[in-house]
Design a protein around this motif. Structure first.
Motif, PDB file in Angstrom:
ATOM      1  N   ASP A 129       0.822  -1.209   0.000  1.00 48.72           N
ATOM      2  CA  ASP A 129       0.000   0.000   0.000  1.00 48.72           C
ATOM      3  C   ASP A 129       0.859   1.262   0.000  1.00 48.72           C
ATOM      4  O   ASP A 129       0.434   2.313  -0.493  1.00 48.72           O
ATOM      5  CB  ASP A 129      -0.932   0.015   1.213  1.00 48.72           C
ATOM      6  CG  ASP A 129      -2.107  -0.938   1.057  1.00 48.72           C
ATOM      7  OD1 ASP A 129      -2.207  -1.590  -0.002  1.00 48.72           O
ATOM      8  OD2 ASP A 129      -2.919  -1.030   1.991  1.00 48.72           O
ATOM      9  N   PHE A 195      -6.961   8.841  -3.062  1.00 44.72           N
ATOM     10  CA  PHE A 195      -7.528   7.784  -2.235  1.00 44.72           C
ATOM     11  C   PHE A 195      -6.817   7.685  -0.888  1.00 44.72           C
ATOM     12  O   PHE A 195      -7.450   7.422   0.139  1.00 44.72           O
ATOM     13  CB  PHE A 195      -7.417   6.459  -2.987  1.00 44.72           C
ATOM     14  CG  PHE A 195      -8.131   5.302  -2.336  1.00 44.72           C
ATOM     15  CD1 PHE A 195      -9.509   5.249  -2.287  1.00 44.72           C
ATOM     16  CD2 PHE A 195      -7.410   4.241  -1.795  1.00 44.72           C
ATOM     17  CE1 PHE A 195     -10.173   4.177  -1.694  1.00 44.72           C
ATOM     18  CE2 PHE A 195      -8.049   3.167  -1.204  1.00 44.72           C
ATOM     19  CZ  PHE A 195      -9.439   3.135  -1.154  1.00 44.72           C
ATOM     20  N   ILE A 196      -5.489   7.885  -0.877  1.00 40.45           N
ATOM     21  CA  ILE A 196      -4.733   7.710   0.371  1.00 40.45           C
ATOM     22  C   ILE A 196      -4.752   8.946   1.263  1.00 40.45           C
ATOM     23  O   ILE A 196      -4.106   8.948   2.318  1.00 40.45           O
ATOM     24  CB  ILE A 196      -3.273   7.303   0.095  1.00 40.45           C
ATOM     25  CG1 ILE A 196      -2.530   8.396  -0.671  1.00 40.45           C
ATOM     26  CG2 ILE A 196      -3.220   5.985  -0.646  1.00 40.45           C
ATOM     27  CD1 ILE A 196      -1.039   8.131  -0.818  1.00 40.45           C
ATOM     28  N   LYS A 198      -7.121   9.813   3.012  1.00 40.47           N
ATOM     29  CA  LYS A 198      -7.801   9.364   4.226  1.00 40.47           C
ATOM     30  C   LYS A 198      -7.289   7.974   4.592  1.00 40.47           C
ATOM     31  O   LYS A 198      -6.828   7.236   3.719  1.00 40.47           O
ATOM     32  CB  LYS A 198      -9.317   9.324   4.014  1.00 40.47           C
ATOM     33  CG  LYS A 198      -9.949  10.679   3.766  1.00 40.47           C
ATOM     34  CD  LYS A 198     -11.453  10.531   3.581  1.00 40.47           C
ATOM     35  CE  LYS A 198     -12.117  11.882   3.332  1.00 40.47           C
ATOM     36  NZ  LYS A 198     -13.598  11.727   3.155  1.00 40.47           N
ATOM     37  N   ARG A 200      -7.097   4.193   4.950  1.00 39.16           N
ATOM     38  CA  ARG A 200      -7.786   3.131   4.215  1.00 39.16           C
ATOM     39  C   ARG A 200      -7.374   1.774   4.774  1.00 39.16           C
ATOM     40  O   ARG A 200      -6.269   1.606   5.271  1.00 39.16           O
ATOM     41  CB  ARG A 200      -7.420   3.196   2.727  1.00 39.16           C
ATOM     42  CG  ARG A 200      -7.708   4.540   2.067  1.00 39.16           C
ATOM     43  CD  ARG A 200      -9.195   4.833   1.968  1.00 39.16           C
ATOM     44  NE  ARG A 200      -9.430   6.121   1.308  1.00 39.16           N
ATOM     45  CZ  ARG A 200     -10.633   6.625   1.060  1.00 39.16           C
ATOM     46  NH1 ARG A 200     -11.726   5.946   1.404  1.00 39.16           N
ATOM     47  NH2 ARG A 200     -10.761   7.802   0.464  1.00 39.16           N
ATOM     48  N   PRO A 201      -8.245   0.778   4.681  1.00 37.22           N
ATOM     49  CA  PRO A 201      -7.898  -0.558   5.184  1.00 37.22           C
ATOM     50  C   PRO A 201      -6.697  -1.128   4.443  1.00 37.22           C
ATOM     51  O   PRO A 201      -6.516  -0.886   3.246  1.00 37.22           O
ATOM     52  CB  PRO A 201      -9.157  -1.387   4.901  1.00 37.22           C
ATOM     53  CG  PRO A 201     -10.248  -0.396   4.718  1.00 37.22           C
ATOM     54  CD  PRO A 201      -9.615   0.828   4.151  1.00 37.22           C
ATOM     55  N   SER A 204      -6.434  -2.240   0.547  1.00 42.27           N
ATOM     56  CA  SER A 204      -7.368  -1.555  -0.347  1.00 42.27           C
ATOM     57  C   SER A 204      -6.639  -0.701  -1.386  1.00 42.27           C
ATOM     58  O   SER A 204      -7.086  -0.595  -2.541  1.00 42.27           O
ATOM     59  CB  SER A 204      -8.345  -0.685   0.443  1.00 42.27           C
ATOM     60  OG  SER A 204      -7.668   0.305   1.186  1.00 42.27           O
ATOM     61  N   VAL A 205      -5.514  -0.097  -0.999  1.00 42.29           N
ATOM     62  CA  VAL A 205      -4.758   0.730  -1.949  1.00 42.29           C
ATOM     63  C   VAL A 205      -4.161  -0.153  -3.040  1.00 42.29           C
ATOM     64  O   VAL A 205      -4.215   0.169  -4.231  1.00 42.29           O
ATOM     65  CB  VAL A 205      -3.657   1.522  -1.226  1.00 42.29           C
ATOM     66  CG1 VAL A 205      -2.883   2.384  -2.216  1.00 42.29           C
ATOM     67  CG2 VAL A 205      -4.255   2.390  -0.123  1.00 42.29           C
ATOM     68  N   MET A 255     -10.069  -5.314  -2.606  1.00 41.53           N
ATOM     69  CA  MET A 255     -10.687  -4.160  -1.958  1.00 41.53           C
ATOM     70  C   MET A 255     -11.880  -4.583  -1.095  1.00 41.53           C
ATOM     71  O   MET A 255     -12.045  -4.096   0.033  1.00 41.53           O
ATOM     72  CB  MET A 255     -11.134  -3.149  -3.016  1.00 41.53           C
ATOM     73  CG  MET A 255      -9.987  -2.446  -3.729  1.00 41.53           C
ATOM     74  SD  MET A 255     -10.557  -1.070  -4.750  1.00 41.53           S
ATOM     75  CE  MET A 255     -10.996   0.135  -3.487  1.00 41.53           C
ATOM     76  N   TYR A 259     -11.951  -4.100   3.071  1.00 38.84           N
ATOM     77  CA  TYR A 259     -12.960  -3.346   3.812  1.00 38.84           C
ATOM     78  C   TYR A 259     -13.738  -4.242   4.775  1.00 38.84           C
ATOM     79  O   TYR A 259     -14.148  -3.809   5.857  1.00 38.84           O
ATOM     80  CB  TYR A 259     -13.897  -2.620   2.851  1.00 38.84           C
ATOM     81  CG  TYR A 259     -13.373  -1.266   2.451  1.00 38.84           C
ATOM     82  CD1 TYR A 259     -13.601  -0.152   3.244  1.00 38.84           C
ATOM     83  CD2 TYR A 259     -12.620  -1.106   1.295  1.00 38.84           C
ATOM     84  CE1 TYR A 259     -13.109   1.091   2.891  1.00 38.84           C
ATOM     85  CE2 TYR A 259     -12.107   0.135   0.924  1.00 38.84           C
ATOM     86  CZ  TYR A 259     -12.363   1.238   1.741  1.00 38.84           C
ATOM     87  OH  TYR A 259     -11.854   2.461   1.392  1.00 38.84           O
ATOM     88  N   TYR A 264      -6.665  -1.200   9.691  1.00 39.77           N
ATOM     89  CA  TYR A 264      -6.227   0.074   9.139  1.00 39.77           C
ATOM     90  C   TYR A 264      -4.756   0.374   9.401  1.00 39.77           C
ATOM     91  O   TYR A 264      -4.218   1.323   8.850  1.00 39.77           O
ATOM     92  CB  TYR A 264      -7.063   1.220   9.716  1.00 39.77           C
ATOM     93  CG  TYR A 264      -8.405   1.347   9.041  1.00 39.77           C
ATOM     94  CD1 TYR A 264      -8.644   2.342   8.114  1.00 39.77           C
ATOM     95  CD2 TYR A 264      -9.438   0.454   9.336  1.00 39.77           C
ATOM     96  CE1 TYR A 264      -9.875   2.459   7.484  1.00 39.77           C
ATOM     97  CE2 TYR A 264     -10.676   0.570   8.714  1.00 39.77           C
ATOM     98  CZ  TYR A 264     -10.884   1.564   7.795  1.00 39.77           C
ATOM     99  OH  TYR A 264     -12.108   1.673   7.168  1.00 39.77           O
TER     100      TYR A 264
END
Length: 274
Positions: A129, A195-196, A198, A200-201, A204-205, A255, A259, A264
């Motif tokens: 990520d 996207f990154i 915030k 993110r789990p 997911s990235v 993804m 989630y 996280y």
């Protein structure tokens, strides 16, 4: 411009030669991409609580660079020129003849990330990520290098921005290298780095990168000239699309899994958490 389309500019693929040493535009583009990735990674590492420092970034990107080069060459030979490899196994090492595969390079980078994560006590997705948002800019620079080399051009077309490439025959073609630079490079870069912004789990990235690249590459393949030695499989799908389809499926699945799992934060060893 001639007859409603463009003539490819006369660009020497060699930027400068000093004795037996030649610096090519293609290599320079990759160097720019790597330098930008290093700058951006260091900038992210310098932020409080990042869990990274500059020495770790340097080690990770060096491992990733080796993965790109080794995996990219092996992938190109096995995916696109396997018959030639069977005839001449030494072809694998003839890197001066050209030939790199993104999908092979991706497998090489994944291997490098597994090795780095295991060696440094990190989780694989914590590493993946971190590195995923750095990659698209380098991909875009690589496609610009393809364009300047007048290679990997698109299919014959009559669109107003079509280009006649000097080694692509007399008919105008899609500048598919520039499409890929725009989508796989610029658009995917901004999507991932937005996207990154915030938390993110984990995973997911990486999933977004796989799904995004796979989708863009699959679409561009419709206007990209298939490799001459492969053509279209079944008359309707290219090797690039075959290799990109699993990326889309795995990326979306990753993804969803990330989630649902809802982790996280990476599990860092004490020495990395300073």
């Amino acid at each position: 411009m001639s007859q409603g389309y463009f003539e490819f500019p006369n660009i020497d693929p060699v930027l400068v030669s000093i004795g037996p040493l030649s610096i090519r535009w293609y290599g320079l583009m990759y160097l720019i991409g790597f330098a930008f990735a290093l700058w951006l990674a260091n900038r992210r590492a310098d932020k409080p609580g990042s869990g990274w420092n500059r020495e770790q970034v340097s080690d990770l990107l060096f491992a990733g660079f080796l993965g790109v080069v080794i995996g990219g060459r092996i992938g190109y030979v096995l995916f696109y020129n396997f018959d030639l490899f069977l005839q001449d196994p030494l072809y694998l090492f003839k890197v001066w003849t050209g030939g790199m595969s993104f999908h092979g390079g991706l497998l090489g980078v994944i291997t490098a990330m597994f090795w780095y994560a295991r060696k440094n006590g990190r989780t694989f997705f914590g590493v993946a990520d971190f590195i995923a948002p750095l990659v698209p800019f380098g991909l875009g620079m690589g496609r610009m290098g393809n364009f300047m080399n007048s290679e990997l051009w698109g299919r014959v077309t009559d669109v107003p921005w079509a280009i006649v490439f000097p080694n692509g025959g007399p008919l105008p073609r899609h500048p598919s290298q520039l499409y890929e630079m725009a989508l796989e490079g610029i658009v995917l870069f901004f999507i991932l780095n937005w996207f990154i912004k915030k938390p993110r789990p984990l995973g997911s990235v990486s999933g977004l990168f796989l799904a995004g690249y796979g989708t863009f590459r699959f679409l561009v393949e419709y206007v990209r000239e298939p490799d001459a030695q492969l053509g279209l499989f079944g008359g309707f799908i290219s090797m690039g699309q075959i290799l990109s389809t699993p990326m889309i499926v795995i990326g979306v699945s990753l993804m969803v899994w990330a989630y649902k799992r809802g982790h996280y934060k990476d599990e860092l060893p004490q020495q990395n958490a300073k």
